[in-house]
Design an enzyme around this catalytic site. Structure first.
Site, PDB file in Angstrom:
ATOM      1  N   LYS A 278       0.903  -0.873  -0.371  1.00 42.38           N
ATOM      2  CA  LYS A 278      -0.201   0.074   0.054  1.00 42.38           C
ATOM      3  C   LYS A 278       1.328   1.613   0.085  1.00 42.38           C
ATOM      4  O   LYS A 278      -0.111   2.268  -0.274  1.00 42.38           O
ATOM      5  CB  LYS A 278      -1.037  -0.218   0.930  1.00 42.38           C
ATOM      6  N   GLY A 280       3.539   1.963  -1.179  1.00 40.25           N
ATOM      7  CA  GLY A 280       4.231   1.717  -2.853  1.00 40.25           C
ATOM      8  C   GLY A 280       5.292   0.407  -3.293  1.00 40.25           C
ATOM      9  O   GLY A 280       5.516   0.127  -4.174  1.00 40.25           O
ATOM     10  N   ASP A 394       6.515   5.067  14.419  1.00 41.04           N
ATOM     11  CA  ASP A 394       5.229   4.084  13.815  1.00 41.04           C
ATOM     12  C   ASP A 394       6.758   2.860  14.002  1.00 41.04           C
ATOM     13  O   ASP A 394       7.344   2.166  12.985  1.00 41.04           O
ATOM     14  CB  ASP A 394       6.119   3.952  12.556  1.00 41.04           C
TER      15      ASP A 394
END
Length: 552
Positions: A278, A280, A394
């Protein structure tokens, strides 16, 4: 650089010398003026201050006041002490004449501070109530007439034991009388001598001295800081890159799109690495020198210009650490963005936790502990060694890559802003409505700090130990269950070994070791951010538990 340092030091010493000479000249000027005006100083620079309605005495050292209250000597003395003084004491004929005029203009006689003293050693003598006044002046008062029922003259010793002195306007300037008799009285206090010009001199001296000291201190401080920063810059050049917070890898460059297509075989599916499509997709490739790299292809964005993209990549490329995936370069081609980073052989951690690669083996306890420790070292580097601090934002299993020795490498450092918001939402808002790795303060209040990364690491650490995802389906009745909903009952029951991933069959740790790791998990995931530990503390705790990996 050495010549500049010597030049700066010489200029600083010259400036200090000039300021010192200026200070000495100023002080000499003040001293000369004071010496030349010494004769007139007392006349022009001093003022004598007395309390209201008090009169300065002839010697300019005492202030006097007449009180018409008719009372005993003792009460008169006590009254004078309320002003901080005593009954008037006479040390000279001038003071005697002054007090006589002050008293005789009002009444015939007034109490002053003289009183008889009779002791077994010194016999009978006169003294003053003010201890600062010199002893009784026999030349001034050779014989004091005593006006009492004892008769004129000195009288008996018992009669003279309680005699006090008063001034009069009669033939005798002073006389003695019983202390309990009532008369008016004269009080005396020390005058307050003030210096008019002393304050000005002190202010000038203080200002000049303060300026000299401040300037000298500032120059010395600047020299120390400059010398220290110079040593720091030298040490950075020769230090180990692993301990540096801003070392740019020498191979960083800006690639062309043709170079990237050539090294990835036109982004063929054969070169595609397992990952999140999602964003790339990620492809393997090789540089001209044979170094393997990974090329991450980002989705098109019309909101970021080429200059901004290069600036962000350049900043992220400076963050070099053995446990952080190094960025080799980037490319921007008509809105398409690519990031080239080092190739990590064993791939993402989530594959080894949940889908063991073909031909691979499950992670044992020592491997998992080594992964957690090396990952914590990379995060601690971002929090403690980089200035300003870097928040990853993240941290999750798919963003941790493993090398051939199963050491962890954190991916995506400084690149979280390149991930589209909708993708972040899909990642963080997981099945069952939970937020997976994200700290609650970030979810509900959008507060992002280093403590948010600590929380995410705590979730990932429990995932490494248990082999369970942050949220996972249980059954049709329960539905989705978070990893903490599953682990907390086991923790409360002290069933530590049941928390371990079932695939760990050999080299099982002791229950106390698992307990320490789980305690660290719950410490990292406390709801109050300030209660969570620093990552450097987490590294220390894990290093105490690491055992050498078995060589097979």
């Amino acid at each position: 650089m050495e010549l500049k340092w010597v030049s700066c030091r010489k200029q600083s010493l010259f400036l200090i010398s000039c300021l010192a000479l200026l200070c000495l000249a100023s002080l000499d000027t003040i001293s000369c003026e004071s010496t030349q005006n010494a004769t007139d100083f007392k006349k022009r620079s001093q003022t004598v201050s007395c309390p209201p309605d008090w009169i300065i005495g002839p010697n300019q050292t005492k202030c006097y006041a007449y009180f018409k209250n008719s009372t005993s000597w003792e009460k008169s003395e006590m009254f004078c002490r309320t002003y901080g003084g005593h009954l008037a004491s006479l040390a000279s004929s001038k003071e005697l004449s002054f007090v006589q005029k002050l008293c005789n203009g009002n009444v015939s006689s007034c109490w002053i501070g003289g009183r008889s003293m009779n002791s077994s050693t010194s016999g009978f003598r006169w003294s003053w109530s003010d201890p600062k006044t010199p002893q009784w002046n026999q030349s001034m008062f050779p014989k004091v007439p005593i006006r009492t029922r004892c008769g004129n003259g000195n009288g008996s010793s018992s009669c003279r034991a309680n005699i006090c002195i008063a001034v009069t306007n009669g033939s005798s300037s002073i006389f003695g009388e019983r202390c309990n008799a009532s008369h008016a009285f004269v009080c005396a206090v020390d005058s307050d001598i003030k210096c008019r010009n002393c304050h000005k001199y002190l202010v000038i001296l203080a200002v000049v001295s303060g300026l000299i000291l401040f300037t000298t201190f500032a120059i010395i401080l600047w020299l120390l800081v400059y010398k220290r920063s110079k040593k720091r810059r030298k040490s950075r050049k020769v230090s180990n890159p692993a301990s540096s917070s801003s070392v740019v890898p020498p191979s960083w460059k800006i690639f062309t799109s043709e170079e990237l297509r050539s090294m990835t075989k036109n982004f063929s599916e054969a070169n595609r690495l397992a990952g999140d499509a999602k964003t790339g997709g990620t492809y393997s490739g090789g540089l001209s020198d044979g170094t393997k790299v990974a090329v991450k292809r980002l989705k098109r964005s019309s909101f970021q210009r080429k200059k901004e993209f290069y600036s962000e990549i350049r900043r992220a490329a400076k963050l070099y650490h053995p446990n952080v995936v190094a960025i080799k370069g980037c490319c921007y081609d008509h809105g398409e963005r690519f990031i080239v980073y080092e190739f990590i052989a064993s791939g993402p951690l989530d594959r080894w936790l949940h889908h063991v690669p073909r031909g691979g083996r499950s992670l044992d306890w020592n491997m998992r502990l080594n992964i957690a420790t090396t990952l914590a070292q990379g995060i601690a580097f971002l929090h403690d060694k980089v200035k300003p601090q870097v928040v990853h934002r993240d941290i999750r299993a798919s963003n941790v890559l493993l090398d051939e020795e199963f050491g962890a490498h954190l991916m995506g450092v400084g690149l979280s802003k390149f991930v589209p918001w909708e993708v972040m939402q899909e990642r963080t808002v997981m099945a069952g409505g939970t937020y997976g790795y994200l700290a609650p303060e970030y979810v509900y209040r959008n507060e992002l700090t280093t403590k948010s990364d600590v929380y995410s690491f705590g979730v990932l650490l429990l995932e490494i130990v248990s082999g369970r995802r942050p949220t996972q389906a249980v059954n049709s009745s329960v539905g989705w269950q978070s990893i903490f909903e599953w682990a907390t009952p086991l923790v409360q029951a002290n069933r530590w070994l049941e928390i371990l991933d079932p695939v760990i069959t050999c080299g099982l740790p002791e229950a106390c070791v698992v307990q320490k790791v789980v305690d660290l998990v719950y410490s990292c995931t406390q709801n109050v951010p300030s209660m969570r530990p620093r990552m450097s503390h987490v590294v220390h705790q894990l290093q105490q538990l690491v055992q050498p990996l078995e060589v097979k």
